[in-house]
Design an enzyme around this catalytic site. Sequence first.
Site, mmCIF file in Angstrom:
data_model
loop_
_atom_site.group_PDB
_atom_site.id
_atom_site.type_symbol
_atom_site.label_atom_id
_atom_site.label_comp_id
_atom_site.label_asym_id
_atom_site.label_seq_id
_atom_site.Cartn_x
_atom_site.Cartn_y
_atom_site.Cartn_z
ATOM 1 N N LYS A 73 -5.691 11.311 6.300
ATOM 2 C CA LYS A 73 -5.664 10.821 5.508
ATOM 3 C C LYS A 73 -6.334 9.501 6.050
ATOM 4 O O LYS A 73 -6.472 9.446 7.025
ATOM 5 C CB LYS A 73 -4.672 9.989 5.535
ATOM 6 N N LYS A 128 4.088 15.520 -8.279
ATOM 7 C CA LYS A 128 5.064 14.643 -7.142
ATOM 8 C C LYS A 128 6.331 14.654 -7.549
ATOM 9 O O LYS A 128 6.389 15.091 -8.361
ATOM 10 C CB LYS A 128 5.004 13.308 -7.359
ATOM 11 N N ASP A 188 4.236 18.259 -3.913
ATOM 12 C CA ASP A 188 4.430 17.219 -2.541
ATOM 13 C C ASP A 188 5.481 16.340 -2.675
ATOM 14 O O ASP A 188 5.514 15.448 -3.435
ATOM 15 C CB ASP A 188 3.358 16.258 -2.730
#
Length: 341
Positions: free
Chosen positions: A255, A158, A182
């Site tokens: 998702k 991240k 990400d």
Amino acid sequence: MYISTMQVHLKKYTLPLKHTFSISRESHDSQDTMIASLTLNGLTGFGEATSNPYYKITTNSMMDEIGAISQEIEKLEFTTPEVFHAFLVSKGLSNFAICALDLAAHDLYGKLLGKPLYEIWGTSIENYPITNYTIGIASVDVMLAKMQEMPWPIYKIKLGTADDVAIVRELRNHTDAIFRIDANCAWTAQETIFNAPLLKELGVEFLEQPLKADDWSGMEEVMHHSVLPVMADESCIVESDVEKCALHYSGINIKLTKCGGLTPALRMIKKGKDLGLKVMVGCMTESTVGISAIAQLLPQLNYVDMDGALLLKSDIATGVHIEPNGKVIFPKLAGSGVQLL
């Protein structure tokens, strides 16, 4: 057709995390989640949806939504998860609430048939992608400590700081693992295009959602100039987003909570593949209930991010088990194979 009365039960949990988890827009030490269960003919299916401040979803809001129609659910004749999902959509529930019930319906359906979902869908678990393990934003020392605590073949890193490339360069000095990046909407198109070749040299496989979800012109520029593939996440929420993403991204990250469960996810996977997109399914920070549902999709995916339960200090269910090398041990139980502890 199953015509005996179906019972609905909802329970909220707070899942403690092993470590503080940070992305570009938030940090947390625990995760609130709601477990929905559907019981019919002595069998129970379980589903999950987590709270999400970005989408203004709480466990209480989901429980209120479902509670308002629970008597109607209990009067339904349960036939298939797809028919049940259509009923939920007609009632105007949020996709998060629909997801919890849809996952429970699929788990129940598989248990009623005595088969795992991947088998019902005509797929085999002989080959499947390995999940990445996520390293949240932190100091480099903390990120390295997390990697040393959990040696893994693929890490999702991240990012969204002023020193993103330097962070990856330092992490690369300590592992040969594949990296996925990400940025959770934190970069501009120019940053993405500039960072991509530097990150490619550092063994990055792809970028995920570098730009804001609605920056379609920026993504068009990125797609023309980025040397790395780019996966859509926040830009690909529901089924209608897939076609637009095909013009602006290399692939999509689906998702279940955001799209409304396995029922629409299956359609999104097919549509994405038909459009030539790479397809990934991602998780929230969630328990083995949600992760076990994602695992049923594995044979249909190019990539997967299903490490949510690995980030927990303690879990609330059994189901699929992920080994330290990424291998998935599927449960003997049918459906998604979920049992609450």
